[in-house]
Design a protein around this motif. Structure first.
Motif, mmCIF file in Angstrom:
data_model
loop_
_atom_site.group_PDB
_atom_site.id
_atom_site.type_symbol
_atom_site.label_atom_id
_atom_site.label_comp_id
_atom_site.label_asym_id
_atom_site.label_seq_id
_atom_site.Cartn_x
_atom_site.Cartn_y
_atom_site.Cartn_z
ATOM 1 N N ILE A 29 -46.697 0.605 -8.238
ATOM 2 C CA ILE A 29 -47.912 1.418 -8.347
ATOM 3 C C ILE A 29 -48.795 1.188 -7.123
ATOM 4 C CG2 ILE A 29 -50.036 1.789 -9.668
ATOM 5 C CD1 ILE A 29 -48.328 1.008 -12.199
ATOM 6 N N GLU A 30 -48.975 -0.080 -6.742
ATOM 7 C CA GLU A 30 -49.789 -0.390 -5.561
ATOM 8 C C GLU A 30 -49.226 0.239 -4.289
ATOM 9 O OE1 GLU A 30 -52.200 -4.549 -6.116
ATOM 10 O OE2 GLU A 30 -50.169 -4.681 -5.335
ATOM 11 N N SER A 31 -47.918 0.322 -4.206
ATOM 12 C CA SER A 31 -47.313 0.912 -3.011
ATOM 13 C C SER A 31 -47.279 2.441 -3.092
ATOM 14 C CB SER A 31 -45.916 0.341 -2.772
ATOM 15 O OG SER A 31 -45.041 0.697 -3.819
ATOM 16 N N LEU A 32 -47.843 2.978 -4.174
ATOM 17 C CA LEU A 32 -47.935 4.436 -4.382
ATOM 18 C C LEU A 32 -46.553 5.084 -4.282
ATOM 19 C CD1 LEU A 32 -51.160 4.963 -2.254
ATOM 20 C CD2 LEU A 32 -51.009 4.732 -4.736
ATOM 21 N N ASN A 59 -47.711 10.924 -8.241
ATOM 22 C CA ASN A 59 -47.185 12.142 -7.625
ATOM 23 C C ASN A 59 -48.292 12.974 -6.982
ATOM 24 O OD1 ASN A 59 -44.166 12.556 -7.977
ATOM 25 N ND2 ASN A 59 -44.783 11.758 -9.963
ATOM 26 N N ALA A 60 -49.460 12.999 -7.591
ATOM 27 C CA ALA A 60 -50.578 13.767 -7.037
ATOM 28 C C ALA A 60 -51.094 13.134 -5.752
ATOM 29 C CB ALA A 60 -51.701 13.870 -8.064
ATOM 30 N N ILE A 61 -51.050 11.841 -5.682
ATOM 31 C CA ILE A 61 -51.600 11.121 -4.528
ATOM 32 C C ILE A 61 -50.843 11.440 -3.240
ATOM 33 C CG2 ILE A 61 -50.357 8.926 -4.452
ATOM 34 C CD1 ILE A 61 -53.963 8.789 -4.832
ATOM 35 N N ILE A 62 -49.585 11.856 -3.384
ATOM 36 C CA ILE A 62 -48.780 12.196 -2.216
ATOM 37 C C ILE A 62 -49.460 13.292 -1.390
ATOM 38 C CG2 ILE A 62 -46.587 13.243 -1.488
ATOM 39 C CD1 ILE A 62 -45.298 11.724 -3.853
ATOM 40 N N ALA A 63 -50.139 14.207 -2.051
ATOM 41 C CA ALA A 63 -50.826 15.300 -1.353
ATOM 42 C C ALA A 63 -51.946 14.782 -0.457
ATOM 43 C CB ALA A 63 -51.392 16.295 -2.367
ATOM 44 N N PHE A 64 -52.495 13.608 -0.756
ATOM 45 C CA PHE A 64 -53.614 13.066 0.006
ATOM 46 C C PHE A 64 -53.199 12.008 1.027
ATOM 47 C CE2 PHE A 64 -55.446 14.356 -4.077
ATOM 48 C CZ PHE A 64 -56.456 15.199 -3.624
ATOM 49 N N LYS A 65 -51.959 11.556 0.964
ATOM 50 C CA LYS A 65 -51.540 10.404 1.761
ATOM 51 C C LYS A 65 -51.832 10.541 3.252
ATOM 52 C CE LYS A 65 -48.262 7.253 -0.089
ATOM 53 N NZ LYS A 65 -46.921 6.790 -0.177
ATOM 54 N N ASP A 66 -51.527 11.686 3.861
ATOM 55 C CA ASP A 66 -51.701 11.829 5.299
ATOM 56 C C ASP A 66 -53.160 11.942 5.711
ATOM 57 O OD1 ASP A 66 -48.984 11.708 5.713
ATOM 58 O OD2 ASP A 66 -48.716 13.879 5.579
ATOM 59 N N GLU A 68 -56.129 11.221 3.605
ATOM 60 C CA GLU A 68 -57.123 10.338 2.994
ATOM 61 C C GLU A 68 -56.746 8.853 2.970
ATOM 62 O OE1 GLU A 68 -60.144 11.348 2.088
ATOM 63 O OE2 GLU A 68 -59.655 13.397 2.645
ATOM 64 N N HIS A 69 -55.547 8.493 3.292
ATOM 65 C CA HIS A 69 -55.092 7.097 3.328
ATOM 66 C C HIS A 69 -55.467 6.311 2.066
ATOM 67 C CE1 HIS A 69 -54.037 7.817 7.459
ATOM 68 N NE2 HIS A 69 -55.272 8.243 7.693
ATOM 69 N N PRO A 70 -54.898 6.676 0.920
ATOM 70 C CA PRO A 70 -55.244 5.959 -0.310
ATOM 71 C C PRO A 70 -54.729 4.519 -0.297
ATOM 72 C CG PRO A 70 -53.425 7.456 -0.690
ATOM 73 C CD PRO A 70 -53.888 7.699 0.712
ATOM 74 N N LYS A 71 -55.504 3.646 -0.880
ATOM 75 C CA LYS A 71 -55.120 2.238 -1.033
ATOM 76 C C LYS A 71 -55.303 1.887 -2.506
ATOM 77 C CE LYS A 71 -55.463 1.170 3.560
ATOM 78 N NZ LYS A 71 -54.488 1.932 4.251
ATOM 79 N N MET A 72 -54.277 1.288 -3.076
ATOM 80 C CA MET A 72 -54.314 0.899 -4.485
ATOM 81 C C MET A 72 -54.167 -0.616 -4.557
ATOM 82 S SD MET A 72 -54.294 1.961 -7.700
ATOM 83 C CE MET A 72 -53.457 3.450 -8.111
ATOM 84 N N LYS A 73 -54.997 -1.247 -5.360
ATOM 85 C CA LYS A 73 -54.947 -2.698 -5.505
ATOM 86 C C LYS A 73 -55.249 -3.085 -6.942
ATOM 87 C CE LYS A 73 -54.919 -6.955 -3.996
ATOM 88 N NZ LYS A 73 -53.649 -7.582 -3.843
ATOM 89 N N CYS A 98 -58.355 2.342 -6.852
ATOM 90 C CA CYS A 98 -57.791 3.182 -5.802
ATOM 91 C C CYS A 98 -58.943 3.626 -4.911
ATOM 92 C CB CYS A 98 -57.076 4.395 -6.393
ATOM 93 S SG CYS A 98 -56.264 5.399 -5.136
ATOM 94 N N HIS A 99 -58.771 3.412 -3.629
ATOM 95 C CA HIS A 99 -59.802 3.749 -2.656
ATOM 96 C C HIS A 99 -59.205 4.750 -1.663
ATOM 97 C CE1 HIS A 99 -61.996 3.056 1.173
ATOM 98 N NE2 HIS A 99 -63.030 3.024 0.368
ATOM 99 N N PHE A 100 -59.948 5.811 -1.414
ATOM 100 C CA PHE A 100 -59.523 6.805 -0.440
ATOM 101 C C PHE A 100 -60.331 6.605 0.830
ATOM 102 C CE2 PHE A 100 -58.320 8.558 -4.445
ATOM 103 C CZ PHE A 100 -57.103 9.170 -4.190
ATOM 104 N N CYS A 101 -59.633 6.512 1.918
ATOM 105 C CA CYS A 101 -60.274 6.275 3.196
ATOM 106 C C CYS A 101 -59.847 7.382 4.163
ATOM 107 C CB CYS A 101 -59.830 4.907 3.709
ATOM 108 S SG CYS A 101 -60.669 4.367 5.176
ATOM 109 N N SER A 102 -60.785 8.230 4.577
ATOM 110 C CA SER A 102 -60.439 9.307 5.508
ATOM 111 C C SER A 102 -60.153 8.714 6.876
ATOM 112 C CB SER A 102 -61.581 10.320 5.606
ATOM 113 O OG SER A 102 -62.680 9.730 6.258
ATOM 114 N N ASN A 103 -59.586 9.503 7.761
ATOM 115 C CA ASN A 103 -59.296 9.033 9.115
ATOM 116 C C ASN A 103 -60.553 8.477 9.776
ATOM 117 O OD1 ASN A 103 -56.597 9.673 9.023
ATOM 118 N ND2 ASN A 103 -56.893 11.732 9.817
ATOM 119 N N GLN A 104 -61.685 9.150 9.605
ATOM 120 C CA GLN A 104 -62.938 8.704 10.190
ATOM 121 C C GLN A 104 -63.363 7.367 9.574
ATOM 122 O OE1 GLN A 104 -66.185 11.412 9.787
ATOM 123 N NE2 GLN A 104 -67.594 10.139 10.943
#
Length: 114
Positions: A29-32, A59-66, A68-73, A98-104
């Motif tokens: 799960i952490e490795s998404l 499965n939904a998180i895959i759409a954001f991976k590139d 938003e850079h999600p991190k799960m811990k 789960c934390h979403f971190c944009s490129n910026q």
């Protein structure tokens, strides 16, 4: 109760085997990794409450991976009791963030670490 028994003696006592099995799933799960999590469920048949919503989320998180850079811990893990015999029962509890971190944001975080 759930007629589920997984016990790997190499892990130690039954409660330790349960924790090792739970942590395998938590790691996926952490490795998404939705495919890995699905494979884990099929292989070990662990009775995880919320496994379907977790699968949908992964499965939904895959759409954001590139973007938003999600991190799960996982931030917490516990068991309702330390099972010592196969006929005992226990419930495991885990909490993750789960934390979403944009490129910026990612660049700002790197700057703050320097």
């Amino acid at each position: 109760r759930f007629r589920y028994t997984w016990y790997d003696k190499s892990c130690g006592e039954v409660w330790q085997s349960i924790e090792a099995l739970d942590r395998k799933g938590m790691s996926l799960i952490e490795s998404l990794d939705p495919k890995g999590f699905t494979s884990y469920l099929k292989t070990f048949r662990n009775t995880i409450c919320g496994r379907h919503p977790i699968g949908v989320f992964l499965n939904a998180i895959i759409a954001f991976k590139d973007k938003e850079h999600p991190k799960m811990k996982f931030v917490h893990y516990s068991q309702s009791s330390k099972v010592r015999h196969k006929q005992d029962s226990s419930v495991s509890y885990a909490a993750a963030v789960c934390h979403f971190c944009s490129n910026q944001d990612d660049g700002e975080q790197k700057e703050k670490r320097r």
